[in-house]
Design an enzyme around this catalytic site. Structure first.
Site, PDB file in Angstrom:
ATOM      1  N   LYS A 177       0.856  -1.192   0.000  1.00  0.00           N
ATOM      2  CA  LYS A 177       0.000   0.000   0.000  1.00  0.00           C
ATOM      3  C   LYS A 177       0.892   1.243   0.000  1.00  0.00           C
ATOM      4  O   LYS A 177       1.878   1.307   0.729  1.00  0.00           O
ATOM      5  CB  LYS A 177      -0.937  -0.004   1.217  1.00  0.00           C
ATOM      6  CG  LYS A 177      -1.973  -1.144   1.147  1.00  0.00           C
ATOM      7  CD  LYS A 177      -3.015  -1.034   2.222  1.00  0.00           C
ATOM      8  CE  LYS A 177      -3.850  -2.302   2.328  1.00  0.00           C
ATOM      9  NZ  LYS A 177      -5.099  -2.295   1.608  1.00  0.00           N
ATOM     10  N   ASP A 230      -5.469 -14.310  10.957  1.00  0.00           N
ATOM     11  CA  ASP A 230      -5.763 -13.763   9.635  1.00  0.00           C
ATOM     12  C   ASP A 230      -5.224 -12.340   9.470  1.00  0.00           C
ATOM     13  O   ASP A 230      -4.829 -11.952   8.371  1.00  0.00           O
ATOM     14  CB  ASP A 230      -7.297 -13.770   9.430  1.00  0.00           C
ATOM     15  CG  ASP A 230      -7.710 -13.308   8.044  1.00  0.00           C
ATOM     16  OD1 ASP A 230      -7.055 -13.738   7.064  1.00  0.00           O
ATOM     17  OD2 ASP A 230      -8.675 -12.531   7.924  1.00  0.00           O
ATOM     18  N   HIS A 235      -0.603  -8.583   8.834  1.00  0.00           N
ATOM     19  CA  HIS A 235      -0.747  -7.153   8.511  1.00  0.00           C
ATOM     20  C   HIS A 235      -0.438  -6.236   9.705  1.00  0.00           C
ATOM     21  O   HIS A 235       0.329  -5.280   9.578  1.00  0.00           O
ATOM     22  CB  HIS A 235      -2.153  -6.851   8.008  1.00  0.00           C
ATOM     23  CG  HIS A 235      -2.595  -7.743   6.877  1.00  0.00           C
ATOM     24  ND1 HIS A 235      -1.744  -8.100   5.855  1.00  0.00           N
ATOM     25  CD2 HIS A 235      -3.778  -8.336   6.605  1.00  0.00           C
ATOM     26  CE1 HIS A 235      -2.403  -8.885   4.997  1.00  0.00           C
ATOM     27  NE2 HIS A 235      -3.631  -9.041   5.430  1.00  0.00           N
ATOM     28  N   LYS A 335     -14.063  -7.352  12.073  1.00  0.00           N
ATOM     29  CA  LYS A 335     -14.999  -7.390  10.942  1.00  0.00           C
ATOM     30  C   LYS A 335     -16.363  -6.918  11.424  1.00  0.00           C
ATOM     31  O   LYS A 335     -16.666  -6.960  12.602  1.00  0.00           O
ATOM     32  CB  LYS A 335     -15.092  -8.800  10.384  1.00  0.00           C
ATOM     33  CG  LYS A 335     -13.728  -9.286   9.859  1.00  0.00           C
ATOM     34  CD  LYS A 335     -13.865 -10.300   8.769  1.00  0.00           C
ATOM     35  CE  LYS A 335     -12.526 -10.822   8.303  1.00  0.00           C
ATOM     36  NZ  LYS A 335     -11.836  -9.967   7.349  1.00  0.00           N
TER      37      LYS A 335
HETATM   38  C1  BG6 Z   1      -6.680 -10.347   4.031  1.00  0.00           C
HETATM   39  C2  BG6 Z   1      -7.521 -11.071   5.046  1.00  0.00           C
HETATM   40  O1  BG6 Z   1      -5.333 -10.700   4.176  1.00  0.00           O
HETATM   41  O2  BG6 Z   1      -6.817  -8.942   4.202  1.00  0.00           O
HETATM   42  C3  BG6 Z   1      -8.969 -10.638   4.939  1.00  0.00           C
HETATM   43  O3  BG6 Z   1      -7.427 -12.469   4.833  1.00  0.00           O
HETATM   44  C4  BG6 Z   1      -9.099  -9.134   5.002  1.00  0.00           C
HETATM   45  O4  BG6 Z   1      -9.749 -11.230   5.967  1.00  0.00           O
HETATM   46  C5  BG6 Z   1      -8.144  -8.469   4.025  1.00  0.00           C
HETATM   47  O5  BG6 Z   1     -10.436  -8.794   4.686  1.00  0.00           O
HETATM   48  C6  BG6 Z   1      -8.129  -6.961   4.222  1.00  0.00           C
HETATM   49  O6  BG6 Z   1      -7.383  -6.369   3.191  1.00  0.00           O
HETATM   50  P1  BG6 Z   1      -7.701  -4.872   2.733  1.00  0.00           P
HETATM   51  O7  BG6 Z   1      -6.576  -4.513   1.815  1.00  0.00           O
HETATM   52  O8  BG6 Z   1      -9.036  -4.910   2.063  1.00  0.00           O
HETATM   53  O9  BG6 Z   1      -7.743  -4.055   3.983  1.00  0.00           O
END
Ligand code: BG6
Length: 491
Positions: A177, A230, A235, A335
């Site tokens: 990003k 996840d 992230h 979520k």
């Molecule tokens: C993914 C996860 O790695 O990242 C998902 O498996 C999540 O659960 C997604 O929704 C979020 O990515 P972004 O770029 O839409 O924030």
């Protein structure tokens, strides 16, 4: 423009390819970033019924925002794409044919494994057997990289037998990003930020990835995975590393990875009791999003029994080193929250003494806000004199830094990362040691949950999580930034 390369997407007609990879490559072609001589081979178990052009046009209709696809460019793109039927568990004529398609020139070959990790090992073995792992080849691994430390180590070992670490590109799409890359530019190209970037001036740091979507359609994957594995393991911890790492000596892949690794190794390892106090896990129940009723997690996945999988995690952690001693890092992700955004908030300490007694305004601490999505945005919150007011008064203003300028459309993270992999640039990829240290830390928490049966809190879909998330901050005399008054945008 970058040289043409060969890209093989294993699982090429699957979900990730259709939703993210192909639209990103198409946008790259239109923007002049992807060379039209690039060959894109999509492997599929069953091939296509119609022509590649028809199939792509259907894929883009569903996945590229309206008016985004134009006939001439689609035709050009279709000429770059071939779909081949290929079994991922056994070699054979299909593999010979694949090799014949790729080995005619001396160009980079990127093998993108958009397939479940259970298939990584065998696919890499076959790439080796058919001589598709030469020096010009790179393998891109999409998450999840395992389920825990042991499974991640096994994948790393297996892949490592066929590809060198310098040929292995583990994707965390958050690193692609724009705003994340900008964080590095900002930290290491400006003396003023780096001078202030430590426990001496920073009170705490918040990192949030909030999603409004639920888990519909993710079936088996999400159940048994949960937000910790996840989102936090990859992230959130990657963002934390970039915020907290020491300045690397050089901006090459190894130097950045070395510094990130030091952060992961310095993360405080909690005892069970500390986990209960500092980590909140929760799952959404039925609620409402923008006035529309939405179902619970178990309803979304059509589960017959109750589930203990968390869709929300909030936690406080520390980095036990000289720079960050006693500075809390608050991380959260969930979520079915009221809004979708990702942001890092650096909150500075309060001033030690105010000479502005009687100016009638609380002096808010400085905050530096880095928004990663939905828009790229950097802002610095400061106190100034209320300009022009007859009485002496202070007010808080936001200095917005225009980082987008007139640079045109932003290209998605996957395009950036695929092009980097083709050039062999590993700066925005994750080293095997990072993956393993992140799992070590996560396993400690998840292991405790599993052993102790730690309670799962519930929150209504469309809210900011259970009370304990709010309390995690409030009991430290702090607040989540979106809960503070004067929040721009998200009220
Ligand atoms: C993914 C996860 O790695 O990242 C998902 O498996 C999540 O659960 C997604 O929704 C979020 O990515 P972004 O770029 O839409 O924030």
């Amino acid at each position: 423009m970058q040289d043409a390369f060969d890209l093989v997407i294993f699982g090429g007609t699957g979900d990730l390819s259709r939703r993210k990879l192909l639209p990103a490559l198409y946008a790259g072609l239109v923007a002049g970033r992807v060379n039209a001589d690039t060959r894109i081979v999509l492997t599929s178990r069953s091939g296509l019924e119609g022509s590649t052009h028809e199939w792509l046009s259907g894929v883009f209709e569903r996945n590229v925002p309206a008016c985004g696809v134009e006939a001439a460019s689609l035709k050009k793109f279709s000429r770059m794409v071939s779909v081949v039927e290929l079994g991922l568990m056994e070699g054979g004529d299909d593999w010979v044919a694949l090799k014949a398609m790729l080995s005619s020139e001396d160009r980079a070959i990127v093998h993108f494994l958009a397939v479940p990790p259970a298939v990584f090992t065998r696919t890499c073995e076959l790439l080796g057997e058919y001589g598709l792992n030469g020096q010009n080849a790179r393998v891109v691994l999409e998450k999840p990289l395992g389920h825990d430390l042991a499974s991640a180590q096994a994948i790393n070992e297996d892949v490592g037998r066929c590809f060198d670490e310098s040929q292995t590109f583990r994707i965390d799409h958050y690193l692609g990003k724009e705003a994340v890359q900008n964080l590095l530019a900002l930290r290491f190209s400006n003396i003023m930020f780096e001078e202030l970037w430590s426990a001496r001036t920073i009170d705490h740091i918040q990192i949030t990835i909030a999603e409004d979507l639920g888990v519909e359609g993710r079936g088996g994957f999400y159940e048994g995975t949960g937000a910790m594995r996840d989102m936090v393991q990859n992230h959130l911890l990657q963002l934390l590393c970039l915020v907290a790492m020491e300045p690397p000596a050089r901006l090459d892949g190894d130097s950045i990875r070395d510094e990130k690794l030091k952060v992961l190794k310095s993360l405080k390892n909690y005892t069970g009791e500390e986990i209960d106090r500092n980590v909140v896990r929760a799952q959404y129940s039925a609620g409402a999003m923008a006035g529309e009723a939405v179902g619970s997690y178990t309803e979304d996945l059509a589960l017959e029994d109750a589930s203990t999988t968390e869709t929300f995690v909030a936690l406080k952690t520390y980095i036990e080193n000289w720079r960050w001693a006693n500075v809390p890092f608050y991380l959260r992700t969930g979520k079915r929250l009221p809004d979708r955004f990702a942001e890092i908030v650096i909150q500075f300490k309060p001033i030690p003494h105010s000479p502005h007694k009687g100016w009638g305004k609380h002096i808010n601490p400085n905050r530096f806000i880095i928004r990663l999505q939905p828009e790229d945005h950097l802002a610095l919150r400061m106190m100034v004199k209320n300009h022009g007011s007859a009485t002496e008064a202070l007010k808080e203003v936001e200095m917005n830094l225009d980082i987008v300028g007139d640079s045109g459309a932003r290209l998605g993270p996957y395009l950036r990362l695929i092009l980097d992999a083709a050039r062999g640039d590993q700066r925005l990829f994750v080293h095997r040691d990072e993956v393993e240290y992140a799992w070590r830390w996560v396993d400690n928490i998840v292991g405790h949950w599993e052993q102790s049966g730690a309670p799962l809190k519930m929150y209504q879909a469309g809210t900011w999580g259970p009370y304990e998330v709010h309390d995690l901050m409030v009991r430290d005399g702090r607040q989540w930034f979106h809960e503070t008054s004067g929040r721009l945008g998200n009220g």
